[in-house]
Design a protein around this motif. Sequence first.
Motif, PDB file in Angstrom:
ATOM      1  N   GLU A  23       9.506 -11.758  -7.261  1.00  0.00           N
ATOM      2  CA  GLU A  23       9.932 -10.405  -7.624  1.00  0.00           C
ATOM      3  C   GLU A  23      11.353 -10.362  -8.181  1.00  0.00           C
ATOM      4  O   GLU A  23      11.862  -9.299  -8.532  1.00  0.00           O
ATOM      5  CB  GLU A  23       9.827  -9.478  -6.409  1.00  0.00           C
ATOM      6  CG  GLU A  23       8.398  -9.285  -5.930  1.00  0.00           C
ATOM      7  CD  GLU A  23       8.308  -8.419  -4.681  1.00  0.00           C
ATOM      8  OE1 GLU A  23       9.315  -7.760  -4.338  1.00  0.00           O
ATOM      9  OE2 GLU A  23       7.239  -8.413  -4.054  1.00  0.00           O
ATOM     10  N   ALA A  24      12.017 -11.516  -8.258  1.00  0.00           N
ATOM     11  CA  ALA A  24      13.425 -11.546  -8.676  1.00  0.00           C
ATOM     12  C   ALA A  24      13.613 -11.048 -10.101  1.00  0.00           C
ATOM     13  O   ALA A  24      14.537 -10.276 -10.382  1.00  0.00           O
ATOM     14  CB  ALA A  24      13.982 -12.957  -8.527  1.00  0.00           C
ATOM     15  N   TYR A  25      12.767 -11.469 -11.024  1.00  0.00           N
ATOM     16  CA  TYR A  25      12.930 -11.067 -12.423  1.00  0.00           C
ATOM     17  C   TYR A  25      12.755  -9.561 -12.572  1.00  0.00           C
ATOM     18  O   TYR A  25      13.556  -8.890 -13.213  1.00  0.00           O
ATOM     19  CB  TYR A  25      11.923 -11.828 -13.300  1.00  0.00           C
ATOM     20  CG  TYR A  25      12.176 -11.665 -14.782  1.00  0.00           C
ATOM     21  CD1 TYR A  25      13.332 -12.170 -15.372  1.00  0.00           C
ATOM     22  CD2 TYR A  25      11.260 -11.023 -15.593  1.00  0.00           C
ATOM     23  CE1 TYR A  25      13.571 -12.023 -16.728  1.00  0.00           C
ATOM     24  CE2 TYR A  25      11.479 -10.876 -16.951  1.00  0.00           C
ATOM     25  CZ  TYR A  25      12.638 -11.385 -17.511  1.00  0.00           C
ATOM     26  OH  TYR A  25      12.867 -11.233 -18.858  1.00  0.00           O
ATOM     27  N   LYS A  26      11.725  -9.037 -11.941  1.00  0.00           N
ATOM     28  CA  LYS A  26      11.455  -7.590 -12.002  1.00  0.00           C
ATOM     29  C   LYS A  26      12.588  -6.796 -11.358  1.00  0.00           C
ATOM     30  O   LYS A  26      12.999  -5.746 -11.858  1.00  0.00           O
ATOM     31  CB  LYS A  26      10.129  -7.308 -11.302  1.00  0.00           C
ATOM     32  CG  LYS A  26       9.683  -5.869 -11.347  1.00  0.00           C
ATOM     33  CD  LYS A  26       8.331  -5.744 -10.668  1.00  0.00           C
ATOM     34  CE  LYS A  26       7.803  -4.331 -10.701  1.00  0.00           C
ATOM     35  NZ  LYS A  26       6.494  -4.216 -10.059  1.00  0.00           N
ATOM     36  N   THR A  27      13.135  -7.307 -10.256  1.00  0.00           N
ATOM     37  CA  THR A  27      14.154  -6.591  -9.493  1.00  0.00           C
ATOM     38  C   THR A  27      15.529  -6.639 -10.151  1.00  0.00           C
ATOM     39  O   THR A  27      16.225  -5.626 -10.216  1.00  0.00           O
ATOM     40  CB  THR A  27      14.255  -7.167  -8.064  1.00  0.00           C
ATOM     41  OG1 THR A  27      12.974  -7.090  -7.442  1.00  0.00           O
ATOM     42  CG2 THR A  27      15.268  -6.406  -7.233  1.00  0.00           C
ATOM     43  N   TYR A  28      15.938  -7.819 -10.641  1.00  0.00           N
ATOM     44  CA  TYR A  28      17.316  -8.004 -11.078  1.00  0.00           C
ATOM     45  C   TYR A  28      17.531  -8.127 -12.586  1.00  0.00           C
ATOM     46  O   TYR A  28      18.667  -8.056 -13.044  1.00  0.00           O
ATOM     47  CB  TYR A  28      17.905  -9.255 -10.411  1.00  0.00           C
ATOM     48  CG  TYR A  28      17.979  -9.152  -8.915  1.00  0.00           C
ATOM     49  CD1 TYR A  28      18.882  -8.287  -8.304  1.00  0.00           C
ATOM     50  CD2 TYR A  28      17.148  -9.914  -8.103  1.00  0.00           C
ATOM     51  CE1 TYR A  28      18.961  -8.186  -6.923  1.00  0.00           C
ATOM     52  CE2 TYR A  28      17.215  -9.818  -6.718  1.00  0.00           C
ATOM     53  CZ  TYR A  28      18.127  -8.956  -6.141  1.00  0.00           C
ATOM     54  OH  TYR A  28      18.201  -8.853  -4.778  1.00  0.00           O
ATOM     55  N   PHE A  29      16.460  -8.328 -13.363  1.00  0.00           N
ATOM     56  CA  PHE A  29      16.646  -8.587 -14.790  1.00  0.00           C
ATOM     57  C   PHE A  29      16.040  -7.515 -15.695  1.00  0.00           C
ATOM     58  O   PHE A  29      16.668  -7.092 -16.664  1.00  0.00           O
ATOM     59  CB  PHE A  29      16.062  -9.955 -15.170  1.00  0.00           C
ATOM     60  CG  PHE A  29      16.824 -11.116 -14.581  1.00  0.00           C
ATOM     61  CD1 PHE A  29      17.808 -11.771 -15.300  1.00  0.00           C
ATOM     62  CD2 PHE A  29      16.540 -11.552 -13.294  1.00  0.00           C
ATOM     63  CE1 PHE A  29      18.508 -12.827 -14.756  1.00  0.00           C
ATOM     64  CE2 PHE A  29      17.237 -12.612 -12.739  1.00  0.00           C
ATOM     65  CZ  PHE A  29      18.224 -13.260 -13.472  1.00  0.00           C
ATOM     66  N   ILE A  30      14.817  -7.094 -15.387  1.00  0.00           N
ATOM     67  CA  ILE A  30      14.123  -6.136 -16.255  1.00  0.00           C
ATOM     68  C   ILE A  30      14.917  -4.833 -16.361  1.00  0.00           C
ATOM     69  O   ILE A  30      15.374  -4.302 -15.367  1.00  0.00           O
ATOM     70  CB  ILE A  30      12.694  -5.860 -15.724  1.00  0.00           C
ATOM     71  CG1 ILE A  30      11.814  -7.096 -15.907  1.00  0.00           C
ATOM     72  CG2 ILE A  30      12.068  -4.666 -16.414  1.00  0.00           C
ATOM     73  CD1 ILE A  30      11.562  -7.479 -17.346  1.00  0.00           C
ATOM     74  N   GLN A 117       7.579  -9.396 -20.854  1.00  0.00           N
ATOM     75  CA  GLN A 117       6.267  -9.076 -20.277  1.00  0.00           C
ATOM     76  C   GLN A 117       5.522 -10.343 -19.864  1.00  0.00           C
ATOM     77  O   GLN A 117       4.843 -10.366 -18.835  1.00  0.00           O
ATOM     78  CB  GLN A 117       5.437  -8.251 -21.267  1.00  0.00           C
ATOM     79  CG  GLN A 117       5.970  -6.840 -21.482  1.00  0.00           C
ATOM     80  CD  GLN A 117       6.173  -6.081 -20.174  1.00  0.00           C
ATOM     81  OE1 GLN A 117       5.310  -6.055 -19.304  1.00  0.00           O
ATOM     82  NE2 GLN A 117       7.348  -5.472 -20.021  1.00  0.00           N
ATOM     83  N   GLU A 118       5.654 -11.409 -20.663  1.00  0.00           N
ATOM     84  CA  GLU A 118       4.989 -12.671 -20.312  1.00  0.00           C
ATOM     85  C   GLU A 118       5.593 -13.263 -19.041  1.00  0.00           C
ATOM     86  O   GLU A 118       4.868 -13.784 -18.185  1.00  0.00           O
ATOM     87  CB  GLU A 118       5.092 -13.667 -21.469  1.00  0.00           C
ATOM     88  CG  GLU A 118       4.204 -13.329 -22.652  1.00  0.00           C
ATOM     89  CD  GLU A 118       2.728 -13.309 -22.274  1.00  0.00           C
ATOM     90  OE1 GLU A 118       2.263 -14.235 -21.592  1.00  0.00           O
ATOM     91  OE2 GLU A 118       2.039 -12.344 -22.654  1.00  0.00           O
ATOM     92  N   LEU A 119       6.910 -13.172 -18.894  1.00  0.00           N
ATOM     93  CA  LEU A 119       7.547 -13.694 -17.686  1.00  0.00           C
ATOM     94  C   LEU A 119       7.145 -12.876 -16.461  1.00  0.00           C
ATOM     95  O   LEU A 119       6.910 -13.433 -15.385  1.00  0.00           O
ATOM     96  CB  LEU A 119       9.069 -13.701 -17.846  1.00  0.00           C
ATOM     97  CG  LEU A 119       9.599 -14.737 -18.843  1.00  0.00           C
ATOM     98  CD1 LEU A 119      11.087 -14.549 -19.081  1.00  0.00           C
ATOM     99  CD2 LEU A 119       9.315 -16.155 -18.379  1.00  0.00           C
ATOM    100  N   LEU A 120       7.034 -11.574 -16.626  1.00  0.00           N
ATOM    101  CA  LEU A 120       6.546 -10.731 -15.517  1.00  0.00           C
ATOM    102  C   LEU A 120       5.133 -11.124 -15.119  1.00  0.00           C
ATOM    103  O   LEU A 120       4.799 -11.202 -13.932  1.00  0.00           O
ATOM    104  CB  LEU A 120       6.563  -9.260 -15.928  1.00  0.00           C
ATOM    105  CG  LEU A 120       7.862  -8.502 -15.760  1.00  0.00           C
ATOM    106  CD1 LEU A 120       7.717  -7.084 -16.295  1.00  0.00           C
ATOM    107  CD2 LEU A 120       8.313  -8.469 -14.306  1.00  0.00           C
ATOM    108  N   ARG A 121       4.294 -11.384 -16.124  1.00  0.00           N
ATOM    109  CA  ARG A 121       2.905 -11.766 -15.856  1.00  0.00           C
ATOM    110  C   ARG A 121       2.847 -13.090 -15.085  1.00  0.00           C
ATOM    111  O   ARG A 121       2.074 -13.246 -14.142  1.00  0.00           O
ATOM    112  CB  ARG A 121       2.142 -11.876 -17.176  1.00  0.00           C
ATOM    113  CG  ARG A 121       0.647 -12.052 -17.011  1.00  0.00           C
ATOM    114  CD  ARG A 121      -0.043 -12.146 -18.361  1.00  0.00           C
ATOM    115  NE  ARG A 121       0.426 -13.269 -19.149  1.00  0.00           N
ATOM    116  CZ  ARG A 121       0.085 -14.547 -18.936  1.00  0.00           C
ATOM    117  NH1 ARG A 121      -0.717 -14.860 -17.938  1.00  0.00           N
ATOM    118  NH2 ARG A 121       0.547 -15.517 -19.708  1.00  0.00           N
TER     119      ARG A 121
END
Length: 200
Positions: A23-30, A117-121
Amino acid sequence: AAAAAEKPEPSTQYYAIEVPLEEAYKTYFIGQTHWNFYAENDQDIGPCVLSLKQESSHEQERFRVLVRSSNCISHGCLPATSLLANPYIKEEVVVSIGKEIGLTEPFSRTNHPSAEQELLRIDESFNSRQMKIGLVYVEAGQTTEEEMFNNRTGGNDFETFMSLLGDRVKLKRFAGYRGGLDVEYEQTGEESLYSEWNDH
């Protein structure tokens, strides 16, 4: 002539983050300014993606770093002073991080519009809320796969064990998670076990 200033030795400090890695990318980057870099085929690590974001915390410049490879995810914050790089030139920062993690292939920046979006997936695939498990009943003395897979029923203890794992459901038109089982033509059997636990 003035003597060239020596770069200070990095003081390696790494701050761990208390958030699930997937969840790090969604929480801290997006939704925030950040950059994504990739190394296609490093000889030791394999394909690798690095996400980088510059931050300030308690008046200290730092970089939030998320590194993904084919077999692990690593996430944390590095003080800008811990890197042998100009903190205002992100390409230098990325080279320094690559050396820290032992990367032999240089990172390249990706500007692909669907990269986020690909990284989230990819991250969501690490955070599956569904799981399939296979059970095989083996009678005493059975030693070959053929013998084991030809068992059509189990003993009383096996049936009791299965009842603890979940509820028997008819596969025909089953609307829940099916784990690849055929719910239309019953080609993978007529029944299965199904259970939910903590929304999983």
